[in-house]
Design a protein around this motif. Structure first.
Motif, PDB file in Angstrom:
ATOM      1  N   LYS A  37      -9.920  -7.936 -33.439  1.00 38.52           N
ATOM      2  CA  LYS A  37      -8.833  -7.220 -33.791  1.00 38.52           C
ATOM      3  C   LYS A  37      -8.199  -6.921 -32.279  1.00 38.52           C
ATOM      4  O   LYS A  37      -6.998  -6.712 -32.441  1.00 38.52           O
ATOM      5  CB  LYS A  37      -9.343  -5.915 -34.468  1.00 38.52           C
ATOM      6  N   GLN A  38      -9.019  -6.530 -31.142  1.00 44.41           N
ATOM      7  CA  GLN A  38      -8.095  -6.123 -30.189  1.00 44.41           C
ATOM      8  C   GLN A  38      -7.445  -7.267 -29.627  1.00 44.41           C
ATOM      9  O   GLN A  38      -6.611  -6.914 -28.733  1.00 44.41           O
ATOM     10  CB  GLN A  38      -9.376  -5.751 -29.194  1.00 44.41           C
ATOM     11  N   LYS A  39      -7.808  -8.461 -29.977  1.00 41.94           N
ATOM     12  CA  LYS A  39      -6.841  -9.581 -29.458  1.00 41.94           C
ATOM     13  C   LYS A  39      -5.571  -9.795 -30.016  1.00 41.94           C
ATOM     14  O   LYS A  39      -4.491  -9.775 -29.524  1.00 41.94           O
ATOM     15  CB  LYS A  39      -7.538 -10.681 -29.455  1.00 41.94           C
ATOM     16  N   LYS A  40      -5.732  -9.515 -31.357  1.00 40.95           N
ATOM     17  CA  LYS A  40      -4.487  -9.437 -32.096  1.00 40.95           C
ATOM     18  C   LYS A  40      -3.497  -7.977 -31.730  1.00 40.95           C
ATOM     19  O   LYS A  40      -2.390  -8.133 -31.653  1.00 40.95           O
ATOM     20  CB  LYS A  40      -4.731  -9.392 -33.681  1.00 40.95           C
TER      21      LYS A  40
ATOM     22  N   ALA B 177      -3.470  -6.668 -28.857  1.00 38.75           N
ATOM     23  CA  ALA B 177      -3.140  -7.012 -27.425  1.00 38.75           C
ATOM     24  C   ALA B 177      -1.743  -7.887 -27.644  1.00 38.75           C
ATOM     25  O   ALA B 177      -0.826  -7.347 -26.911  1.00 38.75           O
ATOM     26  CB  ALA B 177      -4.171  -7.924 -26.724  1.00 38.75           C
ATOM     27  N   THR B 178      -1.939  -8.745 -28.574  1.00 43.55           N
ATOM     28  CA  THR B 178      -0.399  -9.714 -28.818  1.00 43.55           C
ATOM     29  C   THR B 178       0.586  -8.672 -29.531  1.00 43.55           C
ATOM     30  O   THR B 178       1.701  -8.876 -28.928  1.00 43.55           O
ATOM     31  CB  THR B 178      -1.041 -10.724 -29.808  1.00 43.55           C
ATOM     32  N   LEU B 179       0.276  -7.951 -30.392  1.00 44.96           N
ATOM     33  CA  LEU B 179       1.204  -7.182 -30.764  1.00 44.96           C
ATOM     34  C   LEU B 179       1.847  -5.965 -29.724  1.00 44.96           C
ATOM     35  O   LEU B 179       3.101  -5.551 -29.605  1.00 44.96           O
ATOM     36  CB  LEU B 179       0.703  -6.327 -31.946  1.00 44.96           C
TER      37      LEU B 179
ATOM     38  N   HIS C   7       8.061 -17.071 -34.521  1.00 50.27           N
ATOM     39  CA  HIS C   7       7.454 -18.227 -34.899  1.00 50.27           C
ATOM     40  C   HIS C   7       6.028 -17.817 -34.341  1.00 50.27           C
ATOM     41  O   HIS C   7       6.027 -18.100 -33.082  1.00 50.27           O
ATOM     42  CB  HIS C   7       8.134 -19.442 -34.104  1.00 50.27           C
ATOM     43  N   LEU C   8       5.326 -18.238 -35.418  1.00 44.31           N
ATOM     44  CA  LEU C   8       3.613 -18.027 -35.017  1.00 44.31           C
ATOM     45  C   LEU C   8       2.944 -19.556 -35.169  1.00 44.31           C
ATOM     46  O   LEU C   8       3.224 -20.067 -36.395  1.00 44.31           O
ATOM     47  CB  LEU C   8       2.926 -17.077 -35.887  1.00 44.31           C
ATOM     48  N   GLU C   9       2.147 -20.025 -34.579  1.00 44.75           N
ATOM     49  CA  GLU C   9       1.297 -20.817 -34.650  1.00 44.75           C
ATOM     50  C   GLU C   9       0.152 -20.515 -35.491  1.00 44.75           C
ATOM     51  O   GLU C   9      -0.849 -19.921 -35.115  1.00 44.75           O
ATOM     52  CB  GLU C   9       0.887 -21.394 -33.277  1.00 44.75           C
ATOM     53  N   ASN C  10      -0.061 -21.356 -36.483  1.00 46.88           N
ATOM     54  CA  ASN C  10      -0.870 -20.517 -37.561  1.00 46.88           C
ATOM     55  C   ASN C  10      -2.287 -21.262 -37.460  1.00 46.88           C
ATOM     56  O   ASN C  10      -3.275 -20.752 -37.645  1.00 46.88           O
ATOM     57  CB  ASN C  10      -0.365 -20.835 -39.123  1.00 46.88           C
ATOM     58  N   VAL C  11      -2.199 -22.580 -37.269  1.00 48.08           N
ATOM     59  CA  VAL C  11      -3.734 -23.415 -37.171  1.00 48.08           C
ATOM     60  C   VAL C  11      -3.583 -24.463 -35.979  1.00 48.08           C
ATOM     61  O   VAL C  11      -2.429 -24.781 -35.873  1.00 48.08           O
ATOM     62  CB  VAL C  11      -4.042 -23.974 -38.573  1.00 48.08           C
ATOM     63  N   LEU C  12      -4.676 -24.751 -35.429  1.00 53.48           N
ATOM     64  CA  LEU C  12      -4.866 -25.476 -34.381  1.00 53.48           C
ATOM     65  C   LEU C  12      -4.446 -26.960 -34.952  1.00 53.48           C
ATOM     66  O   LEU C  12      -3.692 -27.888 -34.269  1.00 53.48           O
ATOM     67  CB  LEU C  12      -5.991 -25.670 -33.761  1.00 53.48           C
ATOM     68  N   ILE C  13      -5.052 -27.266 -36.169  1.00 56.33           N
ATOM     69  CA  ILE C  13      -4.941 -28.732 -36.691  1.00 56.33           C
ATOM     70  C   ILE C  13      -4.712 -28.563 -38.109  1.00 56.33           C
ATOM     71  O   ILE C  13      -5.119 -27.734 -38.935  1.00 56.33           O
ATOM     72  CB  ILE C  13      -6.165 -29.438 -36.640  1.00 56.33           C
ATOM     73  N   ASP C  14      -3.657 -29.205 -38.674  1.00 56.89           N
ATOM     74  CA  ASP C  14      -3.265 -29.241 -40.112  1.00 56.89           C
ATOM     75  C   ASP C  14      -4.160 -30.197 -40.738  1.00 56.89           C
ATOM     76  O   ASP C  14      -4.038 -31.469 -40.695  1.00 56.89           O
ATOM     77  CB  ASP C  14      -1.607 -29.844 -40.215  1.00 56.89           C
TER      78      ASP C  14
ATOM     79  N   THR D  15      -4.063 -12.992 -40.859  1.00 59.58           N
ATOM     80  CA  THR D  15      -3.423 -12.191 -41.699  1.00 59.58           C
ATOM     81  C   THR D  15      -3.088 -11.127 -41.267  1.00 59.58           C
ATOM     82  O   THR D  15      -1.862 -10.516 -41.655  1.00 59.58           O
ATOM     83  CB  THR D  15      -4.206 -12.224 -43.085  1.00 59.58           C
ATOM     84  N   TYR D  16      -3.867 -10.278 -40.633  1.00 61.61           N
ATOM     85  CA  TYR D  16      -3.450  -9.077 -40.121  1.00 61.61           C
ATOM     86  C   TYR D  16      -2.263  -9.309 -39.037  1.00 61.61           C
ATOM     87  O   TYR D  16      -1.416  -8.368 -38.986  1.00 61.61           O
ATOM     88  CB  TYR D  16      -4.834  -8.118 -39.511  1.00 61.61           C
ATOM     89  N   LEU D  17      -2.419 -10.127 -38.294  1.00 59.69           N
ATOM     90  CA  LEU D  17      -1.325 -10.173 -37.247  1.00 59.69           C
ATOM     91  C   LEU D  17      -0.108 -10.587 -37.802  1.00 59.69           C
ATOM     92  O   LEU D  17       0.958 -10.292 -37.590  1.00 59.69           O
ATOM     93  CB  LEU D  17      -1.680 -11.316 -36.249  1.00 59.69           C
ATOM     94  N   GLN D  18      -0.180 -11.644 -38.823  1.00 60.49           N
ATOM     95  CA  GLN D  18       1.064 -12.085 -39.600  1.00 60.49           C
ATOM     96  C   GLN D  18       1.631 -10.599 -40.379  1.00 60.49           C
ATOM     97  O   GLN D  18       3.005 -10.729 -40.204  1.00 60.49           O
ATOM     98  CB  GLN D  18       0.790 -13.043 -40.507  1.00 60.49           C
ATOM     99  N   GLU D  19       1.228  -9.857 -40.817  1.00 62.18           N
ATOM    100  CA  GLU D  19       1.545  -8.788 -41.559  1.00 62.18           C
ATOM    101  C   GLU D  19       2.219  -7.689 -40.646  1.00 62.18           C
ATOM    102  O   GLU D  19       3.343  -7.303 -40.790  1.00 62.18           O
ATOM    103  CB  GLU D  19       0.440  -8.024 -42.351  1.00 62.18           C
ATOM    104  N   GLU D  20       1.462  -7.418 -39.458  1.00 66.25           N
ATOM    105  CA  GLU D  20       2.254  -6.546 -38.367  1.00 66.25           C
ATOM    106  C   GLU D  20       3.423  -7.067 -37.958  1.00 66.25           C
ATOM    107  O   GLU D  20       4.491  -6.552 -37.479  1.00 66.25           O
ATOM    108  CB  GLU D  20       1.325  -6.425 -37.411  1.00 66.25           C
TER     109      GLU D  20
END
Length: 402
Positions: free
Chosen positions: A111-114, A116-118, A134-141, A251-256
């Motif tokens: 959580k502290q990393k998310k 920090a981004t916020l 624009h957020l990179e969601n996954v490393l590999i599809d 998910t927490y990062l996306q919602e914020e």
């Protein structure tokens, strides 16, 4: 600024505010995209302006995340258990850590990393308008790892182009090691065990990691090595530790982020494909620039790369100041031979008028005198350094294919 037409808001990076009022009809209507390449150790961020004729990167940087939180929590847990074990007058209690067992809880180390981004997003949003994120969601599809996936636009014209999702997954499965000679340095390639000319599939089950020399040796004689290579990859499992770590708390990062601006998701493989198409050098911040799918040139990406370091909110300082220097001040130290270091103060020693510094390159300097230092900027919770560190890139991930 000397003519009193603007004022300094922030020095690193340089941000000024103009006093001139702009009529409502002349306000810039171009879109500003905030791109986030979320990672486990580093997160790339970039601001890209979408213009009518061309797009322009305005800012790029790399957030350096803390990696010591879990270790510190383990130490704290040890102290707590030791203290409780010596309270013999109190009966034993079990399952009393209700806060750590609640539903939907995110581990503090993640959580502290998310957060920090916020913090960085909110800070930059104070200085410039942000229309979309624009957020990179996954490393590999994962959907594009098997045969039958939707081809990219360039695959209709270049039949020998290997999709970056498949290539990354193959290298990760084989731990970035040539499966023939064991080489780990330099460029690595994904080899089709059963060639495509004999209907070999574009699937991770038909790919193996080879270095360029080993790949060249088996070219034209692929069928003689099929059984040997298939035995080497038989039963291997793809480990996505870093990717899974990044996905926790997403998910927490996306919602914020959604509270700040509309969010668009993308995958790391798509980002790498665009970066290779546009022949842009691999870095966390450059990956963030190409996230929004706005075409930019390699020359436009040659702007200053900032190393962003959000610090702990609560300081453990024991000394307020030494000769006007405060804890966490960004300073420049000049040695007698003229050599200089730039960094921030991590400890103060008033008895001998000394301090400890951590330089922008990550070097720790202990017991340096404050008489030869100059304050560059007072600390404001987030450091913005010019990125002079050697970037960390996975082997084989920095090539440009035409």
């Amino acid at each position: 600024m000397r003519k009193r037409k603007a004022k300094l808001i922030h020095k690193f990076p340089m941000v000024i505010q103009l006093f001139k009022e702009v009529p409502e009809g002349k306000i810039d209507q171009t879109l500003i995209h905030f791109n986030i390449d979320d990672g486990s150790k580093y997160t790339g961020v970039a601001l890209v302006q979408e213009g009518e004729t061309k797009n322009k990167p305005l800012f790029k940087g790399t957030i350096e995340h803390r990696t010591d939180v879990k270790e510190k929590m383990d130490v704290r847990r040890g102290y707590r258990q030791y203290k409780r074990s010596h309270k013999k007058y109190r009966p034993a209690r079990f399952s009393n850590r209700s806060s750590s067992k609640r539903k939907g809880r995110i581990a503090p180390s993640i959580k502290q990393k998310k957060e920090a981004t916020l913090r960085v997003v909110n800070q930059l949003k104070k200085w410039i308008r942000v229309d979309s994120i624009h957020l990179e969601n996954v490393l590999i599809d994962i959907r594009k790892l098997e045969k039958g996936s939707q081809p990219y636009r360039f695959e209709y014209q270049q039949s020998n182009r290997l999709d970056e999702n498949l290539r990354k997954a193959t290298l990760m499965r084989d731990t970035f090691t040539c499966q023939d000679c064991g080489k780990r340095d330099g460029r690595l390639e994904a080899h089709h065990i059963i060639p495509r000319r004999v209907k070999g599939s574009d699937s991770i089950h038909n790919l193996i990691t080879l270095c360029p020399s080993c790949h060249e040796q088996v070219t034209g004689e692929e069928m003689t090595h099929v059984e040997r290579f298939l035995r080497k990859i038989d039963g291997k499992v793809i480990y996505f530790q870093d990717a899974m770590h990044v996905m926790q708390g997403k998910t927490y990062l996306q919602e914020e982020l959604q509270k700040l601006a509309p969010v668009t998701l993308t995958s790391g493989g798509d980002t790498a494909n665009r970066r290779i198409d546009w022949c842009i050098e691999k870095s966390h911040s450059n990956d963030a620039i190409v996230l929004s799918q706005l075409k930019v040139s390699p020359e436009q990406c040659q702007l200053k790369d900032w190393l962003i370091k959000p610090m702990r909110r609560r300081s453990k300082k024991k000394v307020e100041d030494v000769q006007g220097f405060h804890h966490r001040d960004f300073v420049r130290y000049t040695k007698r031979n003229g050599e200089t270091y730039e960094g921030y103060i991590t400890a103060l020693y008033p008895q001998k008028k000394q301090c400890n510094l951590t330089t922008t390159e990550g070097k720790v300097l202990k017991r340096y005198g404050v008489n030869r230092m100059k304050v560059l900027w007072r600390f404001t919770h987030i450091y913005f350094f010019e990125n002079k560190r050697k970037r960390e890139v996975n082997p084989g991930f920095n090539q440009c294919e035409i």
